[in-house]
Design an enzyme around this catalytic site. Sequence first.
Site, PDB file in Angstrom:
ATOM      1  N   GLU A 123       5.112  -7.413  -9.277  1.00  0.00           N
ATOM      2  CA  GLU A 123       5.740  -6.157  -8.857  1.00  0.00           C
ATOM      3  C   GLU A 123       7.247  -6.221  -9.094  1.00  0.00           C
ATOM      4  OE1 GLU A 123       6.102  -3.419  -4.795  1.00  0.00           O
ATOM      5  OE2 GLU A 123       5.584  -5.536  -4.652  1.00  0.00           O
ATOM      6  N   HIS A 124       7.892  -7.272  -8.566  1.00  0.00           N
ATOM      7  CA  HIS A 124       9.335  -7.490  -8.739  1.00  0.00           C
ATOM      8  C   HIS A 124       9.558  -8.799  -9.479  1.00  0.00           C
ATOM      9  CE1 HIS A 124       8.902  -5.357  -4.751  1.00  0.00           C
ATOM     10  NE2 HIS A 124       9.715  -4.520  -5.373  1.00  0.00           N
TER      11      HIS A 124
ATOM     12  N   ASP B 217      15.116  -1.979  -3.529  1.00  0.00           N
ATOM     13  CA  ASP B 217      14.333  -1.360  -2.467  1.00  0.00           C
ATOM     14  C   ASP B 217      15.027  -0.144  -1.878  1.00  0.00           C
ATOM     15  OD1 ASP B 217      12.202  -3.076  -2.598  1.00  0.00           O
ATOM     16  OD2 ASP B 217      12.889  -4.391  -0.998  1.00  0.00           O
TER      17      ASP B 217
ATOM     18  N   ASN C 150      -1.519   2.111   5.440  1.00  0.00           N
ATOM     19  CA  ASN C 150      -2.364   0.978   5.784  1.00  0.00           C
ATOM     20  C   ASN C 150      -3.695   1.036   5.035  1.00  0.00           C
ATOM     21  OD1 ASN C 150      -3.970   2.872   7.114  1.00  0.00           O
ATOM     22  ND2 ASN C 150      -3.174   2.381   9.140  1.00  0.00           N
TER      23      ASN C 150
ATOM     24  N   HIS D 180     -19.446  26.072 -32.571  1.00  0.00           N
ATOM     25  CA  HIS D 180     -18.099  25.594 -32.881  1.00  0.00           C
ATOM     26  C   HIS D 180     -17.768  25.917 -34.334  1.00  0.00           C
ATOM     27  CE1 HIS D 180     -18.345  23.323 -29.141  1.00  0.00           C
ATOM     28  NE2 HIS D 180     -17.108  22.871 -29.300  1.00  0.00           N
TER      29      HIS D 180
ATOM     30  N   GLN E  55      10.741 -10.646   0.619  1.00  0.00           N
ATOM     31  CA  GLN E  55       9.392 -10.125   0.432  1.00  0.00           C
ATOM     32  C   GLN E  55       8.425 -10.700   1.456  1.00  0.00           C
ATOM     33  OE1 GLN E  55       8.861  -7.564  -1.922  1.00  0.00           O
ATOM     34  NE2 GLN E  55      11.048  -7.811  -1.647  1.00  0.00           N
TER      35      GLN E  55
ATOM     36  N   HIS F 230       7.742  -8.845   4.723  1.00  0.00           N
ATOM     37  CA  HIS F 230       7.000  -7.580   4.731  1.00  0.00           C
ATOM     38  C   HIS F 230       5.720  -7.701   5.548  1.00  0.00           C
ATOM     39  CE1 HIS F 230       8.959  -4.532   2.339  1.00  0.00           C
ATOM     40  NE2 HIS F 230       9.257  -5.410   1.408  1.00  0.00           N
TER      41      HIS F 230
END
Length: 435
Positions: A332-333, A366, A219, A425, A264, A267
């Site tokens: 995302e998808h 998924d 969350n 160096h 989706q 969700h």
Amino acid sequence: MTSDSIRRLNAADREFDAQLDQLLAWESVADSQVEATVAEILQQVRSRGDAAVIEYTNRFDRRQLASAREFCLAPAELSAALQRIPAAERRALEAAAERVREYHRYQLQESWRYREADGTVLGQQITPMERVGIYVPGGKASYPSSVLMNAIPAKVAGVDCVAMVVPAPDGQLSDLVLAAAAIAGVDQLYTIGGAQAVAALAYGTQSVKKVDKIVGPGNIFVAAAKRAVFGRVAIDMIAGPSEILVICDGQTDPDWIAMDLLSQAEHDQQAQSILLSPDAAFLQAVGESLERLLAELPRREIAAASLAGRGALIQVESIEAAIALANRIAPEHLEVSVADPEQYLPQIRHAGAIFLGRHTAEALGDYCAGPNHVLPTSGTARFSSPLGVYDFQKRSSIIYCSPEGADKLGRVARTLARGEGLEAHARSAEYRVED
């Protein structure tokens, strides 16, 4: 919800760009009150360890823990859960796990090296991380797929110890989640959650050993905690709401596409479902399917709010125009539900996961297709990738100079070092030069 509740847009309209920007806008996890609460929790766990974890767990998850032993589950308890779940669920978990494991084996990177003519050897050594923590949402919710997708790539990479945290509000734990942990090879499991669990993994306590990386969804408090501890440990990403963008030529069953969008939308209220098509009649048909199918869903109120708030049916000029728009959105998808979808694959630049063809539902990804379902959201697919084995492997450069190589490289290095004003160096390199 009516078929007109989801917004209808046309990419040819003059105001479309502004409409799209408004549609895609999403407030991130940044919230001053949340961040202040999380900062206090992190500080308390860092300074007081188990005592603070117990205190916050009892307060937020309504537990009565008296000692840390009570939130540490023994491996035998995971095995017992695996034995308790119905046989059909166990078979499904094992089938999904094997497909995820097989896919991720192809991602394994290997060490390499090469030898130059003067004998100098250069290369790269690949090593797994030692300890990884995975966060899995818990309680009445059951997300065994999150266990598989986060733990299996780590185990394939060769991580020594995968520690899992899962909250148990009111003492409730899902046997399906514990069984998935057993199948995925989770080494340690702690029944704690929230920012206090992230803090325990990041800083370590008397009972929870510090990890090198924290992955997994949570969350807003979990997301804020992950952001706050980044740098002390690695994290996978700060994930936004789930998204699906479907491109369709109008020849797929409207019910199929509508249900893909709903998969989706259910969700949460901030999830985003968008359909692009050049066929206006098809867009109307999908809108009608959404209205009818939505009424059948147990989570219809959540899905309806998602579609009304962040969903859209968008008419475009062509499939090529839809691909260009998808690259702008970087979803995302991405479902490409068209004839001969592979012809468009080279044109797709930005998407977390690409689902080709009419029969490839995003929901398969998924759970059991094999590729990881932990994906970049909110346009971050423009520069981020799915969670994978490579996220749990490190790369170390190898440099082994021969005397001749040290002489040749030293001459170059001393010149560049003095050009930067770094005399030590220059001399360090020069000591190996045979003048």
